[in-house]
Write a protein that holds these residues in place. Structure first.
Motif, short mmCIF file in Angstrom:
data_model
loop_
_atom_site.label_atom_id
_atom_site.label_comp_id
_atom_site.label_asym_id
_atom_site.label_seq_id
_atom_site.Cartn_x
_atom_site.Cartn_y
_atom_site.Cartn_z
N VAL A 162 40.18 28.17 46.18
CA VAL A 162 40.92 26.93 45.92
C VAL A 162 40.86 26.58 44.44
O VAL A 162 41.88 26.23 43.83
CB VAL A 162 40.33 25.78 46.76
CG1 VAL A 162 41.04 24.46 46.42
CG2 VAL A 162 40.45 26.08 48.24
N LYS A 163 39.66 26.68 43.83
CA LYS A 163 39.50 26.36 42.42
C LYS A 163 38.45 27.27 41.83
O LYS A 163 37.36 27.42 42.40
CB LYS A 163 39.10 24.89 42.25
CG LYS A 163 39.11 24.39 40.82
CD LYS A 163 38.83 22.90 40.77
CE LYS A 163 38.92 22.35 39.35
NZ LYS A 163 38.65 20.90 39.30
N TRP A 166 34.08 26.70 36.67
CA TRP A 166 34.37 26.24 35.32
C TRP A 166 33.18 25.46 34.76
O TRP A 166 32.31 25.01 35.50
CB TRP A 166 35.63 25.37 35.30
CG TRP A 166 35.55 24.14 36.18
CD1 TRP A 166 35.53 24.08 37.54
CD2 TRP A 166 35.46 22.78 35.74
NE1 TRP A 166 35.44 22.80 37.99
CE2 TRP A 166 35.40 21.96 36.91
CE3 TRP A 166 35.43 22.17 34.50
CZ2 TRP A 166 35.32 20.58 36.84
CZ3 TRP A 166 35.35 20.79 34.44
CH2 TRP A 166 35.30 20.01 35.59
N HIS A 264 30.28 24.08 37.12
CA HIS A 264 30.85 23.79 38.44
C HIS A 264 31.16 25.11 39.14
O HIS A 264 31.87 25.96 38.58
CB HIS A 264 32.12 22.95 38.31
CG HIS A 264 31.90 21.61 37.72
ND1 HIS A 264 31.65 20.48 38.47
CD2 HIS A 264 31.87 21.21 36.41
CE1 HIS A 264 31.49 19.44 37.67
NE2 HIS A 264 31.63 19.85 36.41
N ALA A 266 32.79 27.75 41.96
CA ALA A 266 34.13 27.91 42.52
C ALA A 266 34.21 27.26 43.90
O ALA A 266 33.22 27.18 44.63
CB ALA A 266 34.49 29.40 42.62
N GLU A 267 35.41 26.79 44.24
CA GLU A 267 35.62 26.13 45.53
C GLU A 267 36.48 27.03 46.42
O GLU A 267 37.48 27.60 45.97
CB GLU A 267 36.32 24.78 45.34
CG GLU A 267 35.49 23.80 44.52
CD GLU A 267 36.23 22.49 44.28
OE1 GLU A 267 37.26 22.26 44.97
OE2 GLU A 267 35.80 21.70 43.42
N TYR A 268 36.08 27.17 47.69
CA TYR A 268 36.79 28.02 48.65
C TYR A 268 37.08 27.23 49.92
O TYR A 268 36.41 26.24 50.22
CB TYR A 268 35.96 29.26 49.03
CG TYR A 268 35.70 30.20 47.88
CD1 TYR A 268 36.55 31.27 47.64
CD2 TYR A 268 34.60 30.02 47.03
CE1 TYR A 268 36.31 32.16 46.60
CE2 TYR A 268 34.36 30.90 45.99
CZ TYR A 268 35.22 31.96 45.77
OH TYR A 268 34.98 32.83 44.74
#
Length: 282
Positions: A162-163, A166, A264, A266-268
């Motif tokens: 998703v993101k 970073w 931060h 990563a978003e999954y």
């Protein structure tokens, strides 16, 4: 007279045999050889003109199954049954709806019966050879049946990004600092710049005038009356330059200063679906 009758009888018998043979050579009841029929492989070739075959398997009944994709990326299965039936199943990639097309190959069996009319008055001679009856083709059509594929769905999942990871810079608001040359009082060695900032003078020279004349509350009798006497730190071992807070018109100047970095991850998200070996999904 008897010889003449015997000769006539012989001529009649021979003529009858030739007439019978000529009739045997003609097709019975106007039956002709049938034209060739389409084979299973030819039907499969026609059904796979717009299909890219990816795999060939065998079902539980031993029938060969071709699996591939058509030009619209739909899943296609073509099964060749042992009884001469070819079934094409198309699964829509968007809706999962199945469309079946069944083609049955017509089998031909040649069987032709011929009858020969015998004259009661005609007898065969031992040397006469009778021709084998020509075969007649009789077509039989295998009844069309439709087979239904049973889906066996298996649960599957995957992680979708998703993101991306970073780094975030962390800032704090602090008073601006600036490196400046130091000036000290020649009498008491007080830091003129630091005291001018602390007491709110517009600059360190203004502070030193008041200081040397005892007007700032920090009396310095050693320099009284000697107004602008200031020393550099090198004259008595003090620093020659330092970092000082910045002021403008007696007010402090602030700025954002980077103090660190926050990472931060990563978003999954997890996606779930069910899928059959034939490619169908739900």
């Amino acid at each position: 007279m008897k010889k003449i009758l015997a000769i006539l009888l012989t001529v009649i018998v021979i003529a009858t045999i030739f007439i019978g043979c000529s009739k045997e050579s003609e097709p019975v009841n106007g039956t002709t050889e049938p034209s060739s029929v389409e084979t299973v492989d030819e039907i499969v070739d026609n059904l796979t003109e717009d299909v890219s075959i990816e795999d060939t398997t065998t079902d539980e009944d031993g029938n060969e199954v071709l699996v591939g994709k058509d030009t619209d990326d739909n899943t296609v299965e073509i099964k060749k049954d042992k009884d001469g039936k070819v079934t094409k199943t198309v699964t829509d990639k968007e809706t999962g709806k199945k469309t079946e097309q069944t083609t049955t190959v017509s089998t031909t069996k040649k069987s032709e019966t011929a009858t020969k009319k015998k004259s009661e008055e005609t007898t065969k001679k031992p040397e006469t050879t009778a021709k084998k009856p020509a075969s007649q083709t009789q077509s039989t059509t295998v009844p069309k049946t439709t087979s239904t594929h049973t889906h066996k769905f298996v649960k599957k999942s995957k992680q979708v990004l998703v993101k991306a990871a970073w780094d975030e810079d962390i800032y704090e608001t602090k008073q601006k600092m600036e490196e400046m040359q130091c000036f000290y009082c020649s009498g008491c060695h007080v830091d003129c710049i630091a005291e001018a900032n602390r007491l709110g003078y517009s600059n360190y020279q203004e502070f030193h005038v008041s200081h040397s004349m005892g007007m700032d509350g920090l009396s310095c009798p050693q320099t009284y009356g000697n107004g602008y006497q200031m020393l550099l730190g090198t004259s008595f071992g003090a620093p020659t330059s330092k970092m000082y807070p910045v002021y403008e018109n007696g007010k402090p100047v602030y700025e954002k200063v980077k103090t660190g970095t926050k990472h931060h991850d990563a978003e999954y998200r997890t996606e779930y679906w069910e899928e059959c070996s034939c490619g169908a999904k739900r």
